[in-house]
Motif scaffolding. Structure first.
Motif, PDB file in Angstrom:
ATOM      1  N   GLY A 232       0.982  -1.383  -0.484  1.00 11.40           N
ATOM      2  CA  GLY A 232       0.229  -0.301  -0.224  1.00 11.40           C
ATOM      3  C   GLY A 232       1.129   0.922   0.275  1.00 11.40           C
ATOM      4  N   ALA A 233       0.176   2.355   0.416  1.00 13.67           N
ATOM      5  CA  ALA A 233       0.762   3.894   0.302  1.00 13.67           C
ATOM      6  C   ALA A 233       1.813   4.288   1.504  1.00 13.67           C
ATOM      7  CB  ALA A 233       0.183   4.817   0.369  1.00 13.67           C
ATOM      8  N   SER A 234       2.171   3.296   2.174  1.00 12.27           N
ATOM      9  CA  SER A 234       3.361   3.573   3.497  1.00 12.27           C
ATOM     10  C   SER A 234       4.293   4.411   3.918  1.00 12.27           C
ATOM     11  CB  SER A 234       4.385   1.725   3.308  1.00 12.27           C
ATOM     12  OG  SER A 234       5.591   2.396   4.573  1.00 12.27           O
ATOM     13  N   ILE A 235       5.724   4.478   3.227  1.00 14.94           N
ATOM     14  CA  ILE A 235       5.918   5.233   3.325  1.00 14.94           C
ATOM     15  C   ILE A 235       6.229   6.211   2.564  1.00 14.94           C
ATOM     16  CG2 ILE A 235       8.510   6.178   3.680  1.00 14.94           C
ATOM     17  CD1 ILE A 235       9.158   3.987   5.597  1.00 14.94           C
ATOM     18  N   THR A 236       6.173   7.804   2.220  1.00 17.45           N
ATOM     19  CA  THR A 236       5.848   8.186   0.908  1.00 17.45           C
ATOM     20  C   THR A 236       6.782   9.801   0.752  1.00 17.45           C
ATOM     21  OG1 THR A 236       4.293   9.846   1.626  1.00 17.45           O
ATOM     22  CG2 THR A 236       3.499   7.517   0.602  1.00 17.45           C
ATOM     23  N   VAL A 237       6.740  10.174  -0.019  1.00 14.89           N
ATOM     24  CA  VAL A 237       7.474  11.685  -0.346  1.00 14.89           C
ATOM     25  C   VAL A 237       6.758  12.377  -0.153  1.00 14.89           C
ATOM     26  CG1 VAL A 237       8.780  13.497  -1.664  1.00 14.89           C
ATOM     27  CG2 VAL A 237       9.536  10.538  -2.083  1.00 14.89           C
ATOM     28  N   ASP A 238       7.200  13.157   1.080  1.00 15.16           N
ATOM     29  CA  ASP A 238       6.320  15.244   0.691  1.00 15.16           C
ATOM     30  C   ASP A 238       6.550  16.255   0.146  1.00 15.16           C
ATOM     31  OD1 ASP A 238       5.102  17.384   1.716  1.00 15.16           O
ATOM     32  OD2 ASP A 238       4.179  16.079   3.760  1.00 15.16           O
ATOM     33  N   VAL A 239       6.008  17.166  -1.003  1.00 17.57           N
ATOM     34  CA  VAL A 239       6.866  17.299  -1.481  1.00 17.57           C
ATOM     35  C   VAL A 239       6.532  19.553  -0.538  1.00 17.57           C
ATOM     36  CG1 VAL A 239       7.369  16.797  -3.842  1.00 17.57           C
ATOM     37  CG2 VAL A 239       5.189  18.375  -3.107  1.00 17.57           C
ATOM     38  N   GLY A 240       5.731  19.295   0.522  1.00 17.13           N
ATOM     39  CA  GLY A 240       5.549  20.672   0.801  1.00 17.13           C
ATOM     40  C   GLY A 240       5.006  21.592   0.510  1.00 17.13           C
ATOM     41  N   ASP A 241       5.269  22.724   0.553  1.00 15.60           N
ATOM     42  CA  ASP A 241       3.912  23.652  -0.123  1.00 15.60           C
ATOM     43  C   ASP A 241       4.010  24.027  -1.860  1.00 15.60           C
ATOM     44  OD1 ASP A 241       3.390  24.071   2.336  1.00 15.60           O
ATOM     45  OD2 ASP A 241       4.588  26.612   2.648  1.00 15.60           O
ATOM     46  N   ILE A 242       4.945  23.483  -2.136  1.00 20.38           N
ATOM     47  CA  ILE A 242       4.740  23.683  -3.894  1.00 20.38           C
ATOM     48  C   ILE A 242       3.741  22.870  -4.127  1.00 20.38           C
ATOM     49  CG2 ILE A 242       6.585  22.008  -4.361  1.00 20.38           C
ATOM     50  CD1 ILE A 242       7.611  24.390  -6.305  1.00 20.38           C
ATOM     51  N   GLY A 243       3.824  21.741  -3.558  1.00 16.65           N
ATOM     52  CA  GLY A 243       2.358  20.728  -4.006  1.00 16.65           C
ATOM     53  C   GLY A 243       1.169  21.041  -3.797  1.00 16.65           C
ATOM     54  N   ARG A 244       1.405  22.622  -2.467  1.00 15.92           N
ATOM     55  CA  ARG A 244      -0.347  22.705  -2.567  1.00 15.92           C
ATOM     56  C   ARG A 244      -0.455  23.853  -3.212  1.00 15.92           C
ATOM     57  NH1 ARG A 244       0.820  19.820   2.502  1.00 15.92           N
ATOM     58  NH2 ARG A 244       3.283  21.231   3.010  1.00 15.92           N
ATOM     59  N   ILE A 245      -0.033  24.709  -4.208  1.00 21.67           N
ATOM     60  CA  ILE A 245      -0.284  25.793  -5.132  1.00 21.67           C
ATOM     61  C   ILE A 245      -0.535  25.141  -6.526  1.00 21.67           C
ATOM     62  CG2 ILE A 245       0.683  27.342  -3.927  1.00 21.67           C
ATOM     63  CD1 ILE A 245       3.286  27.198  -5.528  1.00 21.67           C
ATOM     64  N   LEU A 246      -1.158  26.035  -7.315  1.00 19.83           N
ATOM     65  CA  LEU A 246      -0.732  26.166  -8.410  1.00 19.83           C
ATOM     66  C   LEU A 246      -2.348  24.341  -8.991  1.00 19.83           C
ATOM     67  CD1 LEU A 246       1.895  26.694 -10.230  1.00 19.83           C
ATOM     68  CD2 LEU A 246      -0.233  28.188  -9.954  1.00 19.83           C
ATOM     69  N   CYS A 247      -1.988  23.127  -9.480  1.00 22.17           N
ATOM     70  CA  CYS A 247      -2.954  22.250  -9.494  1.00 22.17           C
ATOM     71  C   CYS A 247      -2.908  21.183  -8.349  1.00 22.17           C
ATOM     72  CB  CYS A 247      -1.974  21.341 -10.498  1.00 22.17           C
ATOM     73  SG  CYS A 247      -1.791  21.582 -12.213  1.00 22.17           S
ATOM     74  N   GLY A 248      -2.295  21.632  -7.301  1.00 17.52           N
ATOM     75  CA  GLY A 248      -2.272  21.336  -6.697  1.00 17.52           C
ATOM     76  C   GLY A 248      -3.723  21.793  -4.983  1.00 17.52           C
ATOM     77  N   LYS A 249      -3.943  22.907  -5.328  1.00 16.39           N
ATOM     78  CA  LYS A 249      -4.670  23.376  -4.806  1.00 16.39           C
ATOM     79  C   LYS A 249      -6.245  22.314  -5.180  1.00 16.39           C
ATOM     80  CE  LYS A 249      -4.219  28.000  -4.346  1.00 16.39           C
ATOM     81  NZ  LYS A 249      -4.450  29.306  -4.698  1.00 16.39           N
TER      82      LYS A 249
END
Ligand SMILES: Nc1ncnc2c1ncn2[C@@H]1O[C@H](COP(=O)(O)OP(=O)(O)OP(=O)(O)O)[C@@H](O)[C@H]1O
Ligand SMILES: [Mg+2]
Length: 382
Positions: free
Chosen positions: A102-119
């Motif tokens: 499953g989705a065990s340990i994952t990568v978190d890209v931080g704030d840059i992943g929450r803007i534009l398409c991330g919203k």
């Protein structure tokens, strides 16, 4: 062309390539291949000893309400397209092979992943970064190729490689478009004829924004953005997700257009969400690749730019080589080297507006060396 389904076999294959000293070029895709993908693959093939393409529709980058189940899949058609290009390996794992835990340990890209398409796609870029990290560890490439069509993704992947110290060069390739301007995308397959026509509004709005900036000299980003929005809104089948004018490093909205900026749009055409962008630099040229900053990062790291210049020269000289093959002797080396020298010096001098001190610093050569080269190569300073 080898088709590999397991992580173990892919890793063994890549280990072999590396032991033989062969460079590996890697193009990750979700399949339903089109000319955009193929342009990345051809570039990898031209610049690396072996080319690996992955086809994997990655569930972790789709939201629960998104189109994972109905995403276009055409493995047979894809393999048919890849064979004539000269791809060495296609890596096509099943979901179970990639995510047995499953989705065990994952990568978190931080704030840059929450803007534009991330919203509107929360978690999307963490899913992308996680699968790309896994694929990097499986394929172990020297260089990986991404499209500028997914501009935010390309910036995030560069940051992933920088922040997690992957020894991989990221190459961002220009957007391939249909003759009518529509950026190629697997999701274009969802569009009806009428929607396909309506979808050209994305590119039209980008061209319009570009013109406002480069021809009309408008530097007020909000004004340009509003006009682009108005234009897209005039298309009855279009519904705007976002229109933003952002800097090319942090992807944050700018008020005034000075350095390189990216015009980024995401628009729903019926039930299909499409994205497109255009990078414009201060001098008004449009970039096919993200401008200055990101390329500077590349050059600082491992000179991939130098390799790609080599590839470019080989490509350009290919036809010429055939013609001169029959000649016994030819001053090819000196001709090419002085041409390259001349054009790089002229280009930097144009950039520094003839300032030789600044140019010598940018070129990394002594000021006197520069002066004598200008003379020897007959470079005109405007
Ligand atoms: N028109 C294009 N020009 C250049 N590169 C592209 C283009 N379309 C996709 N790519 C690149 O191909 C790679 C794989 O993308 P992907 O398989 O998601 O295809 P896609 O067309 O973007 O699909 P979708 O429409 O579903 O997002 C990415 O690096 C992406 O940026
Ligand atoms: Mg995509």
């Amino acid at each position: 062309m080898e088709v590999i389904k397991t992580i173990r076999d892919m890793q063994a294959m890549s280990r072999g390539f590396r032991l033989e000293g062969r460079s590996i070029g890697f193009v990750p895709t979700m399949g339903a291949l089109h000319e955009g993908h193929l342009s990345l693959i051809r570039r990898a093939r031209d610049e690396c000893d072996v080319t690996v393409v992955s086809i994997f529709v990655n569930p972790t980058q789709f939201g629960p309400q998104e189109d994972f189940d109905r995403y276009p899949r055409d493995p047979e058609g894809d393999l048919k397209k890849l064979r004539p290009i000269g791809v060495d390996v296609v890596f096509m794992p099943e979901v179970q092979e990639m995510y047995p835990h499953g989705a065990s340990i994952t990568v978190d890209v931080g704030d840059i992943g929450r803007i534009l398409c991330g919203k509107s796609r929360p978690g999307h870029f963490n899913g992308v970064a996680t699968v790309v990290t896994k694929l990097f560890n499986i394929v172990m490439p020297d260089r990986a190729y991404f499209g500028q069509k997914d501009f935010q993704q390309s910036v995030i992947i560069k940051r992933l490689v920088r922040d997690l110290d992957f020894d991989i060069d990221i190459v961002v390739c220009p957007i391939v478009r249909e003759p009518n301007g529509l950026a190629m995308s697997s999701r274009n397959l969802y569009l009806s004829d009428e929607e396909r026509q309506a979808a050209t509004i994305l590119y039209k709005a980008l061209k319009f924004g570009e013109e406002q900036i480069t021809s009309n000299g408008i530097r007020d980003a909000v004004k340009v953005k509003r006009e682009m929005e108005r234009m897209i809104a005039s298309e009855p089948l279009a519904r705007i997700d976002y229109v933003e004018i952002v800097d090319t490093e942090e992807l944050l909205p700018v008020d005034t257009i000075k350095g390189p900026v990216a015009l980024c749009v995401a628009v729903w055409i019926g039930n299909t969400r499409l994205i497109d962008n255009m990078v414009i630099d201060t001098s008004g040229r449009t970039g096919t690749e993200p401008a200055s900053g990101s390329q500077r990062d590349d050059i600082n790291l491992k000179h991939p730019g130098v390799k790609s210049i080599g590839g470019f020269i080989e490509e350009r000289l290919g036809g010429f080589m055939k013609k001169i093959k029959r000649l016994e002797s030819f001053d090819l080396y000196n001709i090419v080297i002085s041409e390259v020298e001349k054009s790089i010096i002229s280009m930097v001098l144009r950039e520094t507006k003839g300032n030789q001190l600044r140019a010598s610093k940018l070129l990394g050569i002594n000021r006197n060396t520069l002066r004598s080269k200008i003379k020897k190569l007959g470079i005109k300073i405007r």
